[in-house]
Design a protein around this motif. Structure first.
Motif, PDB file in Angstrom:
ATOM      1  N   GLN A 101       0.832  -1.210   0.000  1.00 44.91           N
ATOM      2  CA  GLN A 101       0.000   0.000   0.000  1.00 44.91           C
ATOM      3  C   GLN A 101       0.860   1.251   0.000  1.00 44.91           C
ATOM      4  O   GLN A 101       0.873   2.018   0.953  1.00 44.91           O
ATOM      5  CB  GLN A 101      -0.939  -0.016   1.212  1.00 44.91           C
ATOM      6  N   ARG A 102       1.613   1.478  -1.059  1.00 42.43           N
ATOM      7  CA  ARG A 102       2.511   2.629  -1.118  1.00 42.43           C
ATOM      8  C   ARG A 102       1.858   3.788  -1.842  1.00 42.43           C
ATOM      9  O   ARG A 102       1.032   3.617  -2.746  1.00 42.43           O
ATOM     10  CB  ARG A 102       3.822   2.244  -1.811  1.00 42.43           C
ATOM     11  N   TYR A 103       2.258   4.992  -1.458  1.00 41.78           N
ATOM     12  CA  TYR A 103       1.729   6.205  -2.082  1.00 41.78           C
ATOM     13  C   TYR A 103       2.015   6.215  -3.573  1.00 41.78           C
ATOM     14  O   TYR A 103       3.132   5.898  -4.020  1.00 41.78           O
ATOM     15  CB  TYR A 103       2.365   7.437  -1.411  1.00 41.78           C
ATOM     16  N   ASP A 104       0.996   6.557  -4.350  1.00 41.38           N
ATOM     17  CA  ASP A 104       1.135   6.721  -5.792  1.00 41.38           C
ATOM     18  C   ASP A 104       1.636   5.434  -6.465  1.00 41.38           C
ATOM     19  O   ASP A 104       2.314   5.480  -7.495  1.00 41.38           O
ATOM     20  CB  ASP A 104       2.088   7.883  -6.101  1.00 41.38           C
ATOM     21  N   ASP A 105       1.295   4.283  -5.866  1.00 43.21           N
ATOM     22  CA  ASP A 105       1.679   2.976  -6.428  1.00 43.21           C
ATOM     23  C   ASP A 105       3.175   2.863  -6.699  1.00 43.21           C
ATOM     24  O   ASP A 105       3.620   2.299  -7.705  1.00 43.21           O
ATOM     25  CB  ASP A 105       0.907   2.689  -7.723  1.00 43.21           C
TER      26      ASP A 105
END
Length: 250
Positions: free
Chosen positions: A119-123
């Motif tokens: 679940q990382r920011y901006d994939d």
């Protein structure tokens, strides 16, 4: 103020699964998807519902998920996860840490950490646990939280005419960690055979008093993980064997 509290479905390690047990039954599950522990909506002492989300015409400011309580409001007894949290805090602070307890704590959270990494920011790119090497890399990073001297791929004494490497050796604690990730060609039968060979091999290892076998099974290839653990967890000839299969309950 009209309204009432729904029941809270919580796993035995204290992870909140569904704070609206009755009104949102689609989210109920028998096992925790973070650690694999069984879930319950009732206090084990008095059998009353664990207090979950408030259902009524009052809006509580702040939002966010309902906090998991540590004490039953009906009987005043501790829920099972309170003592686990307390023991973990005490072990972190002690000079003579319970190494197996800390190792268990890491393994119990491994699946939760692996999921969170996705679940990382901006994939953005991350570590996706696709095979045994990925499993080893993530575990190595987590071991750094509590352990200083972590030896990787140490050569083992010859067994049946050949030498092999262990995944991790905690030399100060005399713990060898073997890591396995299940796959289509490594299910219960093959896993059991490999673990039996590992146990025989490490009985002659001079730096191994505990063999800790961590099996990561995110796809649920192992239908009876507790059965394998119960069959293999033992202490023989001075070697303590601990097998942990995570997660459980598929």
């Amino acid at each position: 103020m009209s309204g009432k509290y729904d029941a809270y479905l919580v796993c035995l390690n204290g992870h909140g699964v569904n704070d609206s047990y009755y009104s949102s039954p689609a989210f109920n599950q028998k096992y925790c998807d973070r650690c694999g522990a069984e879930t319950t909506k009732s206090c084990p002492n008095c059998q009353k519902d664990i207090e979950g989300d408030y259902k009524g015409n009052v809006v509580f400011l702040g939002g966010g998920p309902t906090s998991v309580p540590d004490i039953c409001k009906h009987c005043g007894k501790d829920f099972p996860w309170r003592s686990k949290k307390k023991e973990l805090r005490q072990n972190i602070q002690k000079a003579d840490k319970d190494d197996l307890f800390l190792l268990d704590s890491i393994i119990e959270k491994f699946h939760l950490v692996a999921k969170q990494l996705r679940q990382r920011y901006d994939d953005r790119a991350t570590l996706d646990i696709a095979d045994e090497y990925d499993t080893q890399d993530l575990l190595h990073a987590l071991l750094r939280i509590y352990f200083e001297d972590i030896r990787t791929e140490e050569w083992n004494p010859s067994y049946a005419g050949s030498s092999t490497r262990s995944d991790f050796l905690l030399k100060d604690q005399k713990i060898v960690i073997e890591v396995k990730k299940t796959r289509a060609s490594l299910k219960a039968k093959q896993l059991g055979e490999q673990l039996i060979i590992d146990i025989a091999k490490y009985k002659t290892h001079p730096d191994c008093k505990v063999l800790y076998c961590f099996v990561y099974d995110p796809e649920g290839y192992i239908s009876n993980p507790r059965g394998i653990e119960n069959d293999l967890n033992n202490t023989t000839d001075g070697l303590k064997v601990t097998v942990r299969i995570i997660p459980k309950g598929h």
